[in-house]
Enzyme design. Structure first.
Site, PDB file in Angstrom:
ATOM      1  CB  SER A 154     -32.113  10.886 -21.517  1.00  0.00           C
ATOM      2  OG  SER A 154     -32.539  12.077 -22.169  1.00  0.00           O
ATOM      3  CE1 TYR A 168     -29.809  13.688 -17.654  1.00  0.00           C
ATOM      4  CE2 TYR A 168     -30.331  14.097 -19.961  1.00  0.00           C
ATOM      5  CZ  TYR A 168     -30.695  13.613 -18.717  1.00  0.00           C
ATOM      6  OH  TYR A 168     -31.944  13.060 -18.531  1.00  0.00           O
TER       7      TYR A 168
HETATM    8  P1  NAP Z   1     -36.849  15.252 -11.203  1.00  0.00           P
HETATM    9  O1  NAP Z   1     -38.276  15.649 -11.312  1.00  0.00           O
HETATM   10  O2  NAP Z   1     -35.798  16.313 -11.100  1.00  0.00           O
HETATM   11  O3  NAP Z   1     -36.713  14.255  -9.950  1.00  0.00           O
HETATM   12  C1  NAP Z   1     -35.454  13.740  -9.652  1.00  0.00           C
HETATM   13  C2  NAP Z   1     -35.580  12.679  -8.587  1.00  0.00           C
HETATM   14  O4  NAP Z   1     -34.282  12.114  -8.382  1.00  0.00           O
HETATM   15  C3  NAP Z   1     -36.033  13.226  -7.250  1.00  0.00           C
HETATM   16  O5  NAP Z   1     -36.847  12.243  -6.629  1.00  0.00           O
HETATM   17  C4  NAP Z   1     -34.732  13.413  -6.482  1.00  0.00           C
HETATM   18  O6  NAP Z   1     -34.871  13.295  -5.075  1.00  0.00           O
HETATM   19  C5  NAP Z   1     -33.933  12.225  -7.013  1.00  0.00           C
HETATM   20  N1  NAP Z   1     -32.482  12.386  -6.892  1.00  0.00           N
HETATM   21  C6  NAP Z   1     -31.691  13.354  -7.424  1.00  0.00           C
HETATM   22  N2  NAP Z   1     -30.402  13.136  -7.072  1.00  0.00           N
HETATM   23  C7  NAP Z   1     -30.401  12.017  -6.312  1.00  0.00           C
HETATM   24  C8  NAP Z   1     -29.384  11.296  -5.640  1.00  0.00           C
HETATM   25  N3  NAP Z   1     -28.094  11.671  -5.691  1.00  0.00           N
HETATM   26  N4  NAP Z   1     -29.731  10.195  -4.941  1.00  0.00           N
HETATM   27  C9  NAP Z   1     -31.037   9.785  -4.859  1.00  0.00           C
HETATM   28  N5  NAP Z   1     -32.040  10.448  -5.474  1.00  0.00           N
HETATM   29  C10 NAP Z   1     -31.716  11.539  -6.183  1.00  0.00           C
HETATM   30  O7  NAP Z   1     -36.402  14.306 -12.431  1.00  0.00           O
HETATM   31  P2  NAP Z   1     -37.280  13.571 -13.567  1.00  0.00           P
HETATM   32  O8  NAP Z   1     -37.487  14.517 -14.672  1.00  0.00           O
HETATM   33  O9  NAP Z   1     -38.407  12.859 -12.967  1.00  0.00           O
HETATM   34  O10 NAP Z   1     -36.198  12.535 -14.103  1.00  0.00           O
HETATM   35  C11 NAP Z   1     -36.148  11.183 -13.666  1.00  0.00           C
HETATM   36  C12 NAP Z   1     -35.183  10.424 -14.564  1.00  0.00           C
HETATM   37  O11 NAP Z   1     -35.625  10.512 -15.929  1.00  0.00           O
HETATM   38  C13 NAP Z   1     -33.759  10.967 -14.541  1.00  0.00           C
HETATM   39  O12 NAP Z   1     -32.851   9.899 -14.613  1.00  0.00           O
HETATM   40  C14 NAP Z   1     -33.697  11.821 -15.797  1.00  0.00           C
HETATM   41  O13 NAP Z   1     -32.384  11.940 -16.286  1.00  0.00           O
HETATM   42  C15 NAP Z   1     -34.576  11.008 -16.729  1.00  0.00           C
HETATM   43  N6  NAP Z   1     -35.126  11.789 -17.840  1.00  0.00           N
HETATM   44  C16 NAP Z   1     -35.960  12.859 -17.610  1.00  0.00           C
HETATM   45  C17 NAP Z   1     -36.436  13.591 -18.698  1.00  0.00           C
HETATM   46  C18 NAP Z   1     -37.351  14.779 -18.547  1.00  0.00           C
HETATM   47  O14 NAP Z   1     -37.572  15.492 -19.544  1.00  0.00           O
HETATM   48  N7  NAP Z   1     -37.901  15.038 -17.373  1.00  0.00           N
HETATM   49  C19 NAP Z   1     -36.064  13.222 -19.998  1.00  0.00           C
HETATM   50  C20 NAP Z   1     -35.224  12.145 -20.174  1.00  0.00           C
HETATM   51  C21 NAP Z   1     -34.748  11.433 -19.092  1.00  0.00           C
HETATM   52  P3  NAP Z   1     -35.246  14.580  -4.127  1.00  0.00           P
HETATM   53  O15 NAP Z   1     -36.737  14.798  -4.318  1.00  0.00           O
HETATM   54  O16 NAP Z   1     -34.913  14.131  -2.749  1.00  0.00           O
HETATM   55  O17 NAP Z   1     -34.423  15.729  -4.621  1.00  0.00           O
END
Ligand code: NAP
Length: 259
Positions: A154, A168
């Site tokens: 991130s 985080y």
């Molecule tokens: P999101 O929309 O909240 O989706 C999270 C995903 O992770 C969901 O598929 C969830 O499954 C799964 N998950 C959560 N806990 C888990 C666990 N213990 N075991 C297996 N699966 C798990 O998140 P996102 O924004 O797409 O983020 C994806 C990645 O990008 C993350 O690593 C996040 O830190 C990183 N990121 C995101 C952003 C942003 O602004 N969105 C920025 C920087 C980095 P369920 O559907 O079953 O709950």
């Protein structure tokens, strides 16, 4: 005919596991990777309907996908997940370590130990466990055919996320260090390891931290003037997975609109 394509995909060795593939960046990555010929295992932890919808969309487009439930922080569940993928799809050649969580926006002085444990168990231990299982399958030193690992870091790893979630940010900085070290460790074993560092991306993750409008509130501070989409991040991830990125390893790719 669909069955024939499935077999050809497996034969071509493009078998990918996307952790947290049910929603957000993971779901966009699973869908795009399938369009690029990957056979995809869509991992989720709780939302089976969302995972099933990603699988349905991939199959509707002529691709091959399965869903697989596992909490990436739980070693026994991770081992079962990899064995399931071995059995159903064949030897893994791609891993996107995407599953990740934030928590409520709070200064560190208000954090609990339980919060930190969850933050590091899912974001760091989960990534380590999946990376280990992938290396055991991909390494040419262990009879594998090589492969590519993309870790979701991130922009927080370099910004620090003060007053929101420095825990985080620290967990994501660990992902950067892991990416660098593992890329060097397995570079001679046919495995490339890269990280993508998204900025402010419009997904459910912000609501899960109690701030559903976070992207809209902060986007004016992004130099290019807007938040990003999950599809925009997926493009970088799928390129890093691909043969087009054959000399790219150990990179920490910012996909952040210059944030
Ligand atoms: P999101 O929309 O909240 O989706 C999270 C995903 O992770 C969901 O598929 C969830 O499954 C799964 N998950 C959560 N806990 C888990 C666990 N213990 N075991 C297996 N699966 C798990 O998140 P996102 O924004 O797409 O983020 C994806 C990645 O990008 C993350 O690593 C996040 O830190 C990183 N990121 C995101 C952003 C942003 O602004 N969105 C920025 C920087 C980095 P369920 O559907 O079953 O709950």
């Amino acid at each position: 005919m669909a069955e024939l394509y499935r077999r050809l995909d497996v034969a071509a060795g493009k078998v990918l596991l996307v952790t947290g593939g049910s929603r957000g960046i993971g779901a966009a990555t699973a869908r795009l990777a399938a369009r690029h010929g990957w056979t995809v295992a869509v991992n989720y932890s709780a939302q089976s309907l969302a995972a099933d919808e990603v699988v349905r969309a991939i199959r509707a487009g002529g691709g091959t996908a399965i869903s697989v439930r596992a909490d990436v922080a739980d070693e026994a569940q991770v081992l079962r997940m990899f064995e399931h993928v071995d059995a159903k799809l064949g030897r893994l050649t791609g891993l996107v370590n995407n599953a990740g969580v934030v928590d409520r926006a709070q200064p560190l002085a208000e954090h609990s130990l339980a919060r930190w444990r969850r933050m590091f168990d899912i974001n760091v231990i989960g990534t380590l466990l999946c990376a280990r299982e992938a290396v055991r399958r991909m390494s040419t030193a262990q009879g594998g055919a090589g492969g590519s690992i993309v870790n979701l870091s991130s922009a927080a790893a370099r910004l620090g996320a003060p007053n929101e979630y420095v825990d985080y940010a620290a967990a994501k900085a660990a992902i950067d260090a892991l990416t660098i070290g593992l890329a060097k460790e397995v570079g001679g074993q046919g495995i490339r390891v890269n990280a993508v560092r998204p900025g402010l991306i419009d997904t459910d993750i912000h609501a899960s931290g109690g701030r559903p409008d976070r992207v809209r509130e902060l986007q004016a501070g992004v130099p290019i003037g807007r938040g990003g989409t999950a599809d925009e991040v997926a493009e970088a991830i799928v390129w890093l997975l691909s043969e087009q990125a054959s000399y790219t390893t150990m990179s920490l790719m910012d996909v952040s609109g210059a944030r």
